[in-house]
Design a protein around this motif. Structure first.
Motif, mmCIF file in Angstrom:
data_model
loop_
_atom_site.group_PDB
_atom_site.id
_atom_site.type_symbol
_atom_site.label_atom_id
_atom_site.label_comp_id
_atom_site.label_asym_id
_atom_site.label_seq_id
_atom_site.Cartn_x
_atom_site.Cartn_y
_atom_site.Cartn_z
ATOM 1 N N GLU A 93 -2.600 3.650 -3.088
ATOM 2 C CA GLU A 93 -2.736 2.757 -3.605
ATOM 3 C C GLU A 93 -2.181 1.161 -3.377
ATOM 4 N N LYS A 94 -2.487 0.312 -4.005
ATOM 5 C CA LYS A 94 -1.538 -1.215 -4.077
ATOM 6 C C LYS A 94 -0.635 -0.716 -5.719
ATOM 7 N N ARG A 95 0.695 -1.196 -5.188
ATOM 8 C CA ARG A 95 1.441 -0.404 -5.787
ATOM 9 C C ARG A 95 3.209 -1.985 -5.637
ATOM 10 N N CYS A 105 0.557 8.577 -1.540
ATOM 11 C CA CYS A 105 0.917 9.491 -2.104
ATOM 12 C C CYS A 105 0.138 11.206 -0.999
ATOM 13 N N LYS A 154 -3.543 9.508 -1.170
ATOM 14 C CA LYS A 154 -4.105 8.655 -1.951
ATOM 15 C C LYS A 154 -2.885 7.429 -1.189
ATOM 16 N N ASP A 162 1.112 -0.818 -0.315
ATOM 17 C CA ASP A 162 -0.129 0.335 0.011
ATOM 18 C C ASP A 162 0.932 0.963 0.368
ATOM 19 N N ARG A 163 0.932 1.888 -1.264
ATOM 20 C CA ARG A 163 1.674 3.231 -1.194
ATOM 21 C C ARG A 163 0.707 4.453 -1.050
ATOM 22 N N ASN A 208 5.157 11.341 -3.937
ATOM 23 C CA ASN A 208 4.842 9.801 -3.856
ATOM 24 C C ASN A 208 5.946 9.193 -2.759
ATOM 25 N N GLN A 232 7.503 3.040 -4.410
ATOM 26 C CA GLN A 232 7.293 2.808 -5.551
ATOM 27 C C GLN A 232 8.121 2.510 -6.573
#
Length: 391
Positions: free
Chosen positions: A319-321, A229, A317, A226-227, A272, A344
């Protein structure tokens, strides 16, 4: 120390339209206080949200009804009295006084306004300060009354506010004796000077960090995570970013997305920053987990020279990355320490190296990355002196 900027807007500076322009600019610029006459308090409340200090005078004492909107956040005495020289100091004054000399029969005042004409007024300000939450001093001749004297003698007793007319004078007041005044009272109609003084206040409270280089020892693909931003409410310059890392003692400099690329437009408000578990540095010198950040929080921005400023988080934010684990070794007083972080796996994430800005996807063992290292442990984001093992 939290410093403050006060804007003078009483009837001595002109009519209501002149005062209104000062007050409006103060609110828009982010000043902390305006100083007005008590009759104008409700007018200020209608213009916007700002702390209001008001001069009390003998004429005001006849008013027995005070509405909520007409109530000031602080009351000052000294105008049209002993404080500004309108009334002479008592003949028997020998450096012994307190705020009651200025209050007369008004016990609501929490602060003093004193113009310094000579050494007697300097002594008068010192004595009044012991009883005042706020002490505003206007130096008529700073060769007679250097601000250093007042900071040294009463700086711990009161909120010491120095009268200034320019942003440059404000910078000097904030830096005097390396401690500086607690605040400044700016007397000017120039909107640019008001804005510059607020910026001088902010700059005086910012950290200058000593960044150093760490040598990359591993860059490994770790799979999905889970990244985070961090989208700030500020635009960042090309050499700015944030300090983030998996270990509290060693944070990596990650650039803001200010560079154009073939894949995506620049987003100079965004960093990020890494995985949800990682630390980010805050303006107070603490750390916060990236997962805990939310709109309205403050984060610390830093440039490649170690200059810092604060920014408000507008959005986060998660998100999976796909991620990389970046490991590096940093030289310390006790030898070599190993630090790491997750970033990421993407060409748009850039770090600062000794050879310049570089994409994470191009990192190699032996590259030297810009980091902030401090040999401390952290507990709930605060530096503590205890043994904590992070690995």
């Amino acid at each position: 120390m939290t410093r403050s900027v006060w804007i003078k807007a009483d009837d001595s500076v002109g009519g209501w339209e002149t005062r209104k322009r000062r007050i409006t600019t103060a609110i828009e610029a982010g000043a902390d206080w305006v100083l007005v006459d008590e009759a104008d308090v409700s007018r200020v409340r209608e213009l916007g949200d700002i702390n209001v200090a008001a001069f009390r005078s003998d004429a005001d004492l006849v008013d027995s009804v005070e509405t909520e909107t007409a109530r000031a956040d602080a009351y000052l005495v000294g105008k049209d009295g002993e404080g500004d020289g309108t009334v002479e100091l008592p003949n028997d004054f020998s450096g012994s006084a307190d705020l009651s000399t200025l209050r007369r029969s008004d016990n609501r005042a929490q602060g003093a306004y004193i113009r310094i004409f000579d050494e007697d007024y300097e002594a008068f300000a010192e004595e009044a300060a012991y009883d005042a939450e706020h002490t505003i001093v206007i130096g008529e001749d700073w060769s007679i009354i250097p601000l250093e004297n007042l900071i040294a003698r009463i700086g711990d007793e009161t909120d010491l506010i120095a009268g200034v007319t320019t942003a440059e004078e404000a910078r000097t007041a904030f830096e005097t004796l390396e401690l500086g005044a607690d605040g400044v009272l700016l007397d000017t109609d120039n909107p640019d000077e008001i804005r510059a003084t607020v910026e001088a206040r902010a700059a005086s409270e910012r950290e200058d960090l000593s960044l150093q280089y760490a040598t990359v020892t591993a860059v490994d693909s770790t799979g999905m995570a889970d990244r985070v931003c961090v989208d700030t409410a500020s635009l960042m310059d090309h050499d700015e970013g944030m300090l983030v890392g998996s270990l509290g003692r060693g944070l990596f400099f990650v650039h803001a997305e200010t560079a154009e690329s073939p894949y995506v437009a620049s987003r100079p408000f965004r960093v990020n920053a890494g995985a949800v578990h990682a630390y980010a540095r805050t303006p107070e010198g603490g750390t916060v987990y990236l997962s805990e950040l939310q709109s309205g929080d403050e984060v610390q921005l830093v440039d490649t020279r170690g200059n810092t400023r604060e920014a408000v988080v507008g959005r986060v934010k998660i998100e999976k990355r796909p991620m990389f684990r970046v490991q590096a070794e940093v030289e310390t007083d006790d030898g070599v320490d190993r630090i790491e972080t997750l970033l990421q796996n993407a060409e748009t994430i850039k770090v600062a190296t000794r050879d310049g800005r570089k994409a994470v996807t191009d990192l190699e063992v032996g590259d030297e990355l810009l980091v902030y290292y401090e040999a401390v442990a952290r507990h709930f984001g605060e530096a503590v002196e205890e043994s904590i093992i992070e690995k």
